[in-house]
Write a protein that holds these residues in place. Structure first.
Motif, PDB file in Angstrom:
ATOM      1  N   GLY A  29     -55.358  -3.591 -35.897  1.00  0.00           N
ATOM      2  CA  GLY A  29     -56.213  -2.600 -36.544  1.00  0.00           C
ATOM      3  C   GLY A  29     -57.148  -1.882 -35.590  1.00  0.00           C
ATOM      4  O   GLY A  29     -57.951  -1.043 -36.015  1.00  0.00           O
ATOM      5  N   ARG A  30     -57.051  -2.172 -34.300  1.00  0.00           N
ATOM      6  CA  ARG A  30     -57.929  -1.503 -33.324  1.00  0.00           C
ATOM      7  C   ARG A  30     -57.395  -0.128 -32.921  1.00  0.00           C
ATOM      8  O   ARG A  30     -58.160   0.724 -32.469  1.00  0.00           O
ATOM      9  N   GLN A  31     -56.103   0.087 -33.094  1.00  0.00           N
ATOM     10  CA  GLN A  31     -55.487   1.369 -32.732  1.00  0.00           C
ATOM     11  C   GLN A  31     -55.358   2.230 -33.985  1.00  0.00           C
ATOM     12  O   GLN A  31     -54.755   1.829 -34.971  1.00  0.00           O
ATOM     13  N   MET A  32     -55.924   3.433 -33.942  1.00  0.00           N
ATOM     14  CA  MET A  32     -55.837   4.350 -35.062  1.00  0.00           C
ATOM     15  C   MET A  32     -54.636   5.286 -34.887  1.00  0.00           C
ATOM     16  O   MET A  32     -54.248   5.637 -33.768  1.00  0.00           O
ATOM     17  N   CYS A  33     -54.051   5.719 -36.003  1.00  0.00           N
ATOM     18  CA  CYS A  33     -52.843   6.539 -35.959  1.00  0.00           C
ATOM     19  C   CYS A  33     -53.092   7.892 -35.287  1.00  0.00           C
ATOM     20  O   CYS A  33     -52.212   8.403 -34.588  1.00  0.00           O
ATOM     21  N   GLY A  34     -54.259   8.461 -35.489  1.00  0.00           N
ATOM     22  CA  GLY A  34     -54.542   9.782 -34.932  1.00  0.00           C
ATOM     23  C   GLY A  34     -54.453   9.801 -33.418  1.00  0.00           C
ATOM     24  O   GLY A  34     -53.801  10.673 -32.824  1.00  0.00           O
ATOM     25  N   SER A  35     -55.079   8.838 -32.778  1.00  0.00           N
ATOM     26  CA  SER A  35     -55.060   8.801 -31.317  1.00  0.00           C
ATOM     27  C   SER A  35     -53.671   8.465 -30.791  1.00  0.00           C
ATOM     28  O   SER A  35     -53.237   8.963 -29.742  1.00  0.00           O
ATOM     29  N   CYS A  36     -52.937   7.628 -31.525  1.00  0.00           N
ATOM     30  CA  CYS A  36     -51.573   7.269 -31.119  1.00  0.00           C
ATOM     31  C   CYS A  36     -50.667   8.502 -31.203  1.00  0.00           C
ATOM     32  O   CYS A  36     -49.836   8.743 -30.322  1.00  0.00           O
ATOM     33  N   LYS A  37     -50.833   9.296 -32.269  1.00  0.00           N
ATOM     34  CA  LYS A  37     -50.041  10.516 -32.418  1.00  0.00           C
ATOM     35  C   LYS A  37     -50.338  11.507 -31.299  1.00  0.00           C
ATOM     36  O   LYS A  37     -49.433  12.135 -30.742  1.00  0.00           O
ATOM     37  N   LYS A  38     -51.617  11.651 -30.951  1.00  0.00           N
ATOM     38  CA  LYS A  38     -51.983  12.578 -29.876  1.00  0.00           C
ATOM     39  C   LYS A  38     -51.357  12.164 -28.552  1.00  0.00           C
ATOM     40  O   LYS A  38     -50.874  13.000 -27.789  1.00  0.00           O
ATOM     41  N   GLN A  87     -56.948   0.203 -42.373  1.00  0.00           N
ATOM     42  CA  GLN A  87     -56.293   0.034 -41.069  1.00  0.00           C
ATOM     43  C   GLN A  87     -57.019  -1.026 -40.245  1.00  0.00           C
ATOM     44  O   GLN A  87     -56.396  -1.897 -39.639  1.00  0.00           O
ATOM     45  N   ARG A  88     -58.372  -0.937 -40.249  1.00  0.00           N
ATOM     46  CA  ARG A  88     -59.140  -1.912 -39.467  1.00  0.00           C
ATOM     47  C   ARG A  88     -59.027  -3.316 -40.063  1.00  0.00           C
ATOM     48  O   ARG A  88     -59.022  -4.305 -39.345  1.00  0.00           O
ATOM     49  N   ARG A  89     -58.923  -3.364 -41.397  1.00  0.00           N
ATOM     50  CA  ARG A  89     -58.905  -4.664 -42.060  1.00  0.00           C
ATOM     51  C   ARG A  89     -57.530  -5.337 -41.980  1.00  0.00           C
ATOM     52  O   ARG A  89     -57.440  -6.540 -41.672  1.00  0.00           O
ATOM     53  N   TYR A  90     -56.472  -4.571 -42.270  1.00  0.00           N
ATOM     54  CA  TYR A  90     -55.133  -5.162 -42.372  1.00  0.00           C
ATOM     55  C   TYR A  90     -54.248  -4.889 -41.148  1.00  0.00           C
ATOM     56  O   TYR A  90     -53.242  -5.574 -40.945  1.00  0.00           O
ATOM     57  N   GLY A  91     -54.610  -3.901 -40.331  1.00  0.00           N
ATOM     58  CA  GLY A  91     -53.776  -3.526 -39.203  1.00  0.00           C
ATOM     59  C   GLY A  91     -52.610  -2.650 -39.615  1.00  0.00           C
ATOM     60  O   GLY A  91     -52.273  -2.539 -40.802  1.00  0.00           O
ATOM     61  N   GLY A  92     -52.022  -1.993 -38.637  1.00  0.00           N
ATOM     62  CA  GLY A  92     -50.880  -1.127 -38.913  1.00  0.00           C
ATOM     63  C   GLY A  92     -49.566  -1.881 -38.861  1.00  0.00           C
ATOM     64  O   GLY A  92     -49.508  -3.089 -38.606  1.00  0.00           O
ATOM     65  N   GLU A  93     -48.471  -1.153 -39.124  1.00  0.00           N
ATOM     66  CA  GLU A  93     -47.126  -1.715 -39.109  1.00  0.00           C
ATOM     67  C   GLU A  93     -46.259  -0.890 -38.166  1.00  0.00           C
ATOM     68  O   GLU A  93     -45.533   0.004 -38.605  1.00  0.00           O
TER      69      GLU A  93
END
Length: 432
Positions: free
Chosen positions: A392-401, A355-361
């Protein structure tokens, strides 16, 4: 690959640009600058296409009569996908539209086999209460198809102009398709056109907010509106032709007299009229339409439509009432809804390192879509979240919360408003 739009199936569109090419839907972004107070769905390109919305927009700007109409088949619980249509109806009502909402119980009974009683329970408890809670005003019209006899009479008239092979070709009906299913198609056409009946002020622009899977209904209904006209007005080189498609001698004469009374120079023939000193075919068509209505005809204006993107289901694919795991109902327990969000598919990578390397979609993320479609009012916040995810700075866990907390709060407020709406049903001519 051909795009298949099935009003009763699980249509999903991977490439919306194909709809412009294959079905002749116009790009909404082309008329967006003309809208003074666009709905967030418009600004965010969630509403992506239209048919003839410029006609509706012109009526809105000029403060002339226009209407918004759409409906809901009570086959399951109302969810956030349905709320999109509700919000679009309410936005148009607030901008001057006469608003019509059909609870399509004839369709649900014929197509899904749902009992009349169950249709009524779902229609009121799921759809109508949420519609009122979101801000629908009593100046609008809410009805069940089976109880609207003006609409049903019009459906019979439309059926007389439609044949089996045509409907079969449009919808893929076979010899196994029930007559009731076919009749429900005519009912939907009548739903769309009946705001133009004399009871509601006669012909006017009408817009129908729908998902692109409903475009077959719009294409057929627009064609039926044309067929119900008795005249065809066309701009020719140097003159305007008014041809009587199905107008008898008396109607031809009435049209000729109306044009003469309006000061135009004409030449009348047995089946058509030529007008030589007018250069505005639209204005002439209005005069001819008035003649039709005064003589007991319909004079319909082809209905316009706007199309919004499908919401992605929480488990992937299209959000569907028939798959509870794919959607969040507007009556869902807020804690259960929050749990669903926490389990939803995202556009994230398989590991934090990736995630940090490639970023999310975010384009493939059901959680980001909930924020984009419903839960974030600030466009700049969404833009920042998008950038953070892609970088890649935003993680899925925090976004879901974050999304889970917002959906929990939204549902608590909405369900409180629904409880208040129960006491307002009489304002809309309905019983609890």
């Amino acid at each position: 690959m051909e795009v298949k739009l099935d009003p009763w199936g699980s249509s999903q569109v991977e490439d919306y640009s194909k709809l412009f090419e294959e079905f002749g839907i116009s790009r909404f972004e082309e008329i967006l600058p003309e809208i003074d107070d666009p709905h967030p769905y418009m600004r965010r390109r969630i509403i992506f296409g239209h048919r003839d919305y410029d006609v509706v927009l012109r009526a809105m700007k000029e403060r002339r009569p226009f209407a918004v109409m759409s409906g809901f088949m009570p086959s399951g619980r109302a969810h956030f996908g349905h709320m999109m249509v509700m919000n679009e109806i309410i936005w148009h009502q607030r901008h001057g539209a006469d608003a019509f909402v059909a609870i399509a119980n004839m369709e649900a009974h014929a197509v899904r086999g749902i009992s009349w009683q169950r249709c009524r329970e779902l229609g009121i408890n799921d759809y109508i209460l949420s519609l009122i809670a979101l801000g629908f005003e009593p100046t609008g019209h809410i009805y069940f198809q089976s109880e609207n006899y003006r609409m049903r009479d019009l459906a019979f008239e439309l059926a007389a102009e439609t044949n089996f092979s045509e409907v079969s070709a449009i919808y893929g009906f076979s010899g196994e398709t029930s007559i009731g299913h076919m009749e429900s198609v005519m009912a939907q056409g009548a739903d769309i056109l009946h705001p133009q009946l004399p009871d509601y002020g006669g012909p006017k622009p009408v817009v129908v907010p729908v998902g692109s899977d409903q475009d077959a209904h719009m294409r057929l209904t627009r064609d039926l509106a044309y067929r119900m006209r008795k005249f065809l007005v066309e701009q020719r080189e140097g003159y305007i032709s008014i041809r009587g498609k199905a107008a008898g001698p008396d109607l031809i004469t009435a049209a000729a007299n109306a044009l003469i009374d309006a000061g135009y120079r004409i030449r009348q023939y047995s089946e058509h009229i030529d007008l030589f000193d007018g250069d505005n075919a639209e204005k002439i068509d209005e005069i001819i339409r008035e003649v039709e209505v005064k003589n007991g005809e319909f004079g319909f204006i082809p209905p316009a439509s706007i199309y919004h993107r499908f919401m992605t289901g929480l488990t992937g694919g299209k959000m569907s009432s028939s798959r509870p795991e794919s959607h969040i109902a507007l009556t869902e327990d807020p804690e259960e809804a929050a749990n669903k969000v926490m389990k939803a598919i995202t556009g994230g990578r398989q590991s934090l390192a990736e995630q940090r390397r490639y970023g999310g979609e975010p384009e493939r993320c059901a959680v980001y879509e909930f924020l984009l479609f419903h839960l974030a009012e600030d466009d700049s916040e969404l833009e920042e979240l998008y950038k953070e995810c892609r970088s890649g700075r935003q993680m899925c866990g925090s976004c879901k919360k974050n999304a889970a907390a917002r959906i929990r709060e939204f549902l608590r407020e909405h369900q409180s408003a629904r409880r208040d709406a129960i006491h307002r049903l009489k304002e809309f001519g309905l019983k609890p």
